[in-house]
Design a protein around this motif. Sequence first.
Motif, PDB file in Angstrom:
ATOM      1  N   UNK A  88     -21.487   2.879  29.583  1.00  0.00           N
ATOM      2  CA  UNK A  88     -21.140   1.862  30.598  1.00  0.00           C
ATOM      3  C   UNK A  88     -19.978   2.173  31.391  1.00  0.00           C
ATOM      4  N   UNK A  89     -19.256   3.001  30.939  1.00  0.00           N
ATOM      5  CA  UNK A  89     -17.875   3.188  31.644  1.00  0.00           C
ATOM      6  C   UNK A  89     -17.671   4.699  31.858  1.00  0.00           C
ATOM      7  N   UNK A  90     -16.954   5.116  32.894  1.00  0.00           N
ATOM      8  CA  UNK A  90     -16.575   6.355  33.258  1.00  0.00           C
ATOM      9  C   UNK A  90     -15.118   6.708  33.184  1.00  0.00           C
ATOM     10  N   UNK A  91     -14.662   7.518  32.340  1.00  0.00           N
ATOM     11  CA  UNK A  91     -13.303   7.762  32.419  1.00  0.00           C
ATOM     12  C   UNK A  91     -12.613   8.328  33.516  1.00  0.00           C
ATOM     13  N   UNK A  92     -11.662   7.796  34.199  1.00  0.00           N
ATOM     14  CA  UNK A  92     -11.056   8.188  35.403  1.00  0.00           C
ATOM     15  C   UNK A  92      -9.742   8.555  35.329  1.00  0.00           C
ATOM     16  N   UNK A  93      -9.319   8.637  33.966  1.00  0.00           N
ATOM     17  CA  UNK A  93      -7.943   9.173  33.895  1.00  0.00           C
ATOM     18  C   UNK A  93      -7.675  10.471  33.372  1.00  0.00           C
ATOM     19  N   UNK A  94      -6.434  11.215  33.547  1.00  0.00           N
ATOM     20  CA  UNK A  94      -6.159  12.291  33.087  1.00  0.00           C
ATOM     21  C   UNK A  94      -6.409  12.893  31.511  1.00  0.00           C
ATOM     22  N   UNK A  95      -6.663  13.997  31.317  1.00  0.00           N
ATOM     23  CA  UNK A  95      -7.185  14.361  29.948  1.00  0.00           C
ATOM     24  C   UNK A  95      -6.178  14.895  29.197  1.00  0.00           C
ATOM     25  N   UNK A  96      -5.070  14.829  29.894  1.00  0.00           N
ATOM     26  CA  UNK A  96      -3.472  15.262  29.039  1.00  0.00           C
ATOM     27  C   UNK A  96      -3.143  14.391  27.775  1.00  0.00           C
ATOM     28  N   UNK A  97      -2.340  14.963  27.016  1.00  0.00           N
ATOM     29  CA  UNK A  97      -2.018  14.353  25.815  1.00  0.00           C
ATOM     30  C   UNK A  97      -1.296  12.962  26.400  1.00  0.00           C
ATOM     31  N   UNK A  98      -1.515  11.644  25.519  1.00  0.00           N
ATOM     32  CA  UNK A  98      -0.985  10.645  25.818  1.00  0.00           C
ATOM     33  C   UNK A  98      -0.233  10.286  24.521  1.00  0.00           C
ATOM     34  N   UNK A  99      -0.326  10.706  23.299  1.00  0.00           N
ATOM     35  CA  UNK A  99       0.151  10.202  22.172  1.00  0.00           C
ATOM     36  C   UNK A  99       0.692  11.485  21.739  1.00  0.00           C
ATOM     37  N   UNK A 100       2.103  11.543  21.806  1.00  0.00           N
ATOM     38  CA  UNK A 100       2.584  13.050  21.493  1.00  0.00           C
ATOM     39  C   UNK A 100       3.099  13.377  20.136  1.00  0.00           C
ATOM     40  N   UNK A 101       3.016  12.335  19.249  1.00  0.00           N
ATOM     41  CA  UNK A 101       3.458  12.925  17.943  1.00  0.00           C
ATOM     42  C   UNK A 101       2.222  13.829  17.125  1.00  0.00           C
ATOM     43  N   UNK A 102       0.839  13.388  17.687  1.00  0.00           N
ATOM     44  CA  UNK A 102      -0.115  14.232  17.068  1.00  0.00           C
ATOM     45  C   UNK A 102      -0.911  14.956  18.313  1.00  0.00           C
ATOM     46  N   UNK A 145     -17.984   0.503  43.443  1.00  0.00           N
ATOM     47  CA  UNK A 145     -17.560   1.821  42.870  1.00  0.00           C
ATOM     48  C   UNK A 145     -16.153   2.004  43.549  1.00  0.00           C
ATOM     49  N   UNK A 146     -15.348   2.945  42.781  1.00  0.00           N
ATOM     50  CA  UNK A 146     -14.076   3.380  43.412  1.00  0.00           C
ATOM     51  C   UNK A 146     -13.880   4.934  43.510  1.00  0.00           C
ATOM     52  N   UNK A 147     -13.082   5.033  44.482  1.00  0.00           N
ATOM     53  CA  UNK A 147     -12.948   6.762  44.658  1.00  0.00           C
ATOM     54  C   UNK A 147     -11.383   6.817  43.934  1.00  0.00           C
ATOM     55  N   UNK A 148     -11.252   7.817  43.035  1.00  0.00           N
ATOM     56  CA  UNK A 148     -10.020   8.221  42.583  1.00  0.00           C
ATOM     57  C   UNK A 148      -9.396   9.245  43.360  1.00  0.00           C
ATOM     58  N   UNK A 149      -8.137   8.995  43.696  1.00  0.00           N
ATOM     59  CA  UNK A 149      -7.518   9.959  44.582  1.00  0.00           C
ATOM     60  C   UNK A 149      -6.647  10.844  43.560  1.00  0.00           C
ATOM     61  N   UNK A 150      -5.917  10.519  42.631  1.00  0.00           N
ATOM     62  CA  UNK A 150      -5.242  11.276  41.790  1.00  0.00           C
ATOM     63  C   UNK A 150      -5.084  10.601  40.429  1.00  0.00           C
ATOM     64  N   UNK A 151      -4.951  11.398  39.326  1.00  0.00           N
ATOM     65  CA  UNK A 151      -4.736  10.839  38.049  1.00  0.00           C
ATOM     66  C   UNK A 151      -3.806  11.781  37.390  1.00  0.00           C
ATOM     67  N   UNK A 152      -2.740  11.027  36.530  1.00  0.00           N
ATOM     68  CA  UNK A 152      -1.781  12.000  35.937  1.00  0.00           C
ATOM     69  C   UNK A 152      -1.336  11.235  34.520  1.00  0.00           C
ATOM     70  N   UNK A 153      -0.600  12.069  33.916  1.00  0.00           N
ATOM     71  CA  UNK A 153       0.321  11.863  32.738  1.00  0.00           C
ATOM     72  C   UNK A 153       1.592  12.217  33.110  1.00  0.00           C
ATOM     73  N   UNK A 154       2.404  11.451  33.709  1.00  0.00           N
ATOM     74  CA  UNK A 154       3.673  11.889  34.368  1.00  0.00           C
ATOM     75  C   UNK A 154       4.935  12.186  33.519  1.00  0.00           C
ATOM     76  N   UNK A 155       5.891  12.696  33.961  1.00  0.00           N
ATOM     77  CA  UNK A 155       7.195  12.768  33.275  1.00  0.00           C
ATOM     78  C   UNK A 155       8.235  12.686  34.480  1.00  0.00           C
ATOM     79  N   UNK A 156       9.236  12.459  34.002  1.00  0.00           N
ATOM     80  CA  UNK A 156      10.333  12.044  35.173  1.00  0.00           C
ATOM     81  C   UNK A 156      11.775  12.743  34.931  1.00  0.00           C
ATOM     82  N   UNK A 157      12.135  13.248  35.764  1.00  0.00           N
ATOM     83  CA  UNK A 157      13.575  13.969  35.805  1.00  0.00           C
ATOM     84  C   UNK A 157      14.702  12.682  35.421  1.00  0.00           C
ATOM     85  N   UNK A 158      14.383  11.513  35.831  1.00  0.00           N
ATOM     86  CA  UNK A 158      15.453  10.371  35.586  1.00  0.00           C
ATOM     87  C   UNK A 158      15.524  10.107  34.158  1.00  0.00           C
TER      88      UNK A 158
END
Length: 276
Positions: free
Chosen positions: A214-228, A244-257
């Motif tokens: 019933x659902x399509x994953x549209x988010x990044x496949x990168x690690x989201x829970x880092x202890x494991x 429906x929707x058009x995905x332009x980009x997806x990410x698990x970000x990090x920031x210099x700040x």
Amino acid sequence: MNLLSIINKTLIASLLLIAGACDEPNGDNSDYDFNKGGVKHESTRLPDSYRLATYNTHRCSPANNVANYNNTAQVISLIDPDVIALQELDNGTNRHAEDQLYELAKRTNMYPVYLPCVTYTKGSYGIGILCKEEPIKTYTRELPGKEMRGMLLAEFKDFIFICTHLCVSSADNRAWSYDIINQYLSENYSRSKKPIFLAGDLNATSLPAVATDNWQSISSTSVTYFPTSRRIDYILAYKGITAQSKVLQTMVPSFNEIDLTQVSDHFPVIVDISKN
């Protein structure tokens, strides 16, 4: 945004307290050893898009239950979402006497909608949504779990957004939760002309058939829970409607700040959706 409006809306949402649950939550409500991790990405907003996000806040306290609302709010502001699903929020507990979602709303100038899920030391522990615009309507529903779970739906002009945090200890409870969500959408949004998204900590490295049917994953496949080093936080798009929707980009970000590993034990997840 009017500060009194934030206070009033948060108090109203708090009346939606889901009954039941434990006095001593465990499972997700654990503290962990922290290590470094993350994926570097450029997080600039794309033109003609709206931004969805999800973030398990770990009670705005990476260790020792000392909350730092400025840090969590800084992460949310750097993400710059139109709407963000937040998990693991205290409200009036002995750990944190503050309404944590309200504290984040003040600092980000966003509109809060809170759903208490667990009764905890005279307060509550739950999930919430922060959004740039007040929802057209909201709906809440209890979901199964060893710690009581819930779904928090908010409808906006361009889309429908559901925040949740599924049971950590039982695959059966997670599958049952999808059944409940799917049935509600089938009964109430089968002709929706707006795309529907489900975001949150889904507590699984792979999704059950009742989800993927019933659902399509549209988010990044990168690690989201880092202890494991696992991916358990997702944004999904509902397949049961023609919109429906058009995905332009997806990410698990990090920031210099800011070092995200010092803010929570999860990384945020971002998806940019085309407005066209």
